[in-house]
Write an enzyme that holds these catalytic residues in place. Structure first.
Site, PDB file in Angstrom:
ATOM      1  N   ASP A  75      16.970  55.130  29.149  1.00 25.02           N
ATOM      2  CA  ASP A  75      17.231  55.213  27.718  1.00 25.02           C
ATOM      3  C   ASP A  75      17.018  56.646  27.238  1.00 25.02           C
ATOM      4  O   ASP A  75      16.276  57.425  27.852  1.00 25.02           O
ATOM      5  CB  ASP A  75      16.348  54.245  26.933  1.00 25.02           C
ATOM      6  N   GLU A 137      11.805  53.193  27.307  1.00 29.60           N
ATOM      7  CA  GLU A 137      10.608  54.030  27.438  1.00 29.60           C
ATOM      8  C   GLU A 137      10.359  54.803  26.160  1.00 29.60           C
ATOM      9  O   GLU A 137       9.204  55.021  25.756  1.00 29.60           O
ATOM     10  CB  GLU A 137      10.783  54.992  28.622  1.00 29.60           C
TER      11      GLU A 137
END
Length: 372
Positions: A75, A137
């Site tokens: 991400d 994350e």
């Protein structure tokens, strides 16, 4: 013919997927899964509770033997800044710079790992190499706990984990832990000339905010760890919002508060007294939490990383990573990846070609070490 990608080509493919934190990542994960399976690598997609995001775990070698995890998140933060000089989700090259959202944080490391898969598969590994890719994350390490929980069913307990966040390919042994919470106070609106008929939500939050500010000052005099900057645990009120207009009693107010803890201190413990002060009508939501990382300088993983990179380990960094969560699960962990964290979360984020290829060399060096 099985597809092969140069490191730059692989990075371009990964950057091309708009895997902004909090959104679906299935397109990227399907691409990676197909690529790994085409090279004969055992691979599993582990869908998270959100339903549209997943982690990925793959093994090169015998999963029944202790091996090493190469870990990265896929991400990225949003890329809405006007300073971008091109499409942030289309990798472009300017001289030695490879520019795109996530190029440095941290699709560069992931690209290096994947581009080296054909070389790793060709090695007679005596210990396996695992690839662990996670989601969200950037929202406080929300995805990787689901992957870590599944590890006992996926492989024998690993000997170590390398989290490839950007450190200039210098091994890093420690980072602070973090916890964050949201407080939402509800009041009753009305005209500001009649406060007796309303309930001011901002006022309701003030005792908690004052306690948070006092706690932040107190922490500066608390336990110290000189590996970090600053060497104490910290706490801050990061956002505060509420009210519609000056002459309207605010019926809602929200604050987000974070704490960053030195090794040996539980991040949630720093915020728990603040959360306990929330009065009736105030909601408390824990946004994220992950522990500090602390690998001993004499640990075999630290020695291995110095051998692989040719660089002496750095004691600590201020930013947090998923490494603390792997360590909390009993897996010795270290941070080491290409690029500079100062370029992350900024427009024109980039990784240099040399940094990308340096990461490839580190991955291959690990493979050769495990095949020796």
């Amino acid at each position: 013919m099985t597809a092969r990608y140069s490191p730059e080509e692989m990075l371009a493919r990964l950057v091309g997927f708009e895997t902004v934190v909090g959104r679906s990542n299935t397109g990227l994960m399907d691409f990676v899964g197909d690529f790994l399976k085409a090279h004969g690598v055992s691979c599993q997609l582990l869908t998270g509770p959100e339903g549209d995001r997943c982690n990925l775990f793959a093994t090169i070698g015998d999963a029944g033997l202790p091996g090493y995890i190469l870990s990265g998140h896929v991400d990225v933060v949003p890329a809405g800044e006007p300073e971008w000089r091109g499409d942030p989700f289309h990798l472009r090259r300017e001289g030695e710079r490879l520019i795109g959202r996530g190029a440095c944080d941290m699709k560069g490391f992931v690209a290096a790992v994947l581009a080296m898969v054909p070389g790793l598969v060709a090695l007679p590994l005596k210990s396996p190499i695992h690839i662990a890719l996670s989601y969200d994350e950037e929202a406080g390490c929300r995805g990787v706990p689901h992957l870590i929980a599944a590890l006992p069913s996926l492989c024998t307990a690993p000997a170590g984990c390398i989290v490839g966040e950007p450190t200039g390919l210098v091994p890093v042994l420690a980072h602070k832990g973090k916890a964050a919470l949201r407080l939402v106070a509800h009041g009753r609106s009305g005209h500001s000339s009649r406060p007796d008929l309303g309930v001011n939500a901002i006022h309701a939050l003030l005792p908690v905010l004052e306690a948070a500010a006092a706690q932040a000052r107190e922490l500066e005099r608390g336990p110290q760890d000189d590996r970090f900057e600053p060497p104490w645990s910290s706490l801050q009120i990061g956002t505060l919002s509420g009210g519609q207009a000056l002459n309207i009693i605010p019926d809602r107010a929200e604050a987000q508060i974070e704490a960053r803890a030195i090794a040996g201190v539980e991040p949630r413990d720093l915020l728990a007294p603040i959360a306990a002060m929330a009065g009736e009508g105030t909601e408390v939501e824990w946004l994220s939490s992950y522990p500090a990382l602390a690998l001993e300088p004499g640990h075999p993983l630290a020695s291995l990383m110095q051998e692989l990179t040719g660089r002496s380990p750095l004691d600590a960094v201020s930013f947090g990573t998923e490494a603390g969560l792997f360590q909390a699960a009993g897996i010795a962990s270290v941070i080491c990846g290409p690029g500079d964290i100062a370029r992350a979360h900024r427009p024109e984020e980039y990784l240099t070609r040399d940094e990308l290829h340096g990461a490839c060399e580190m991955v291959l060096a690990l493979g050769r070490k495990l095949a020796a």
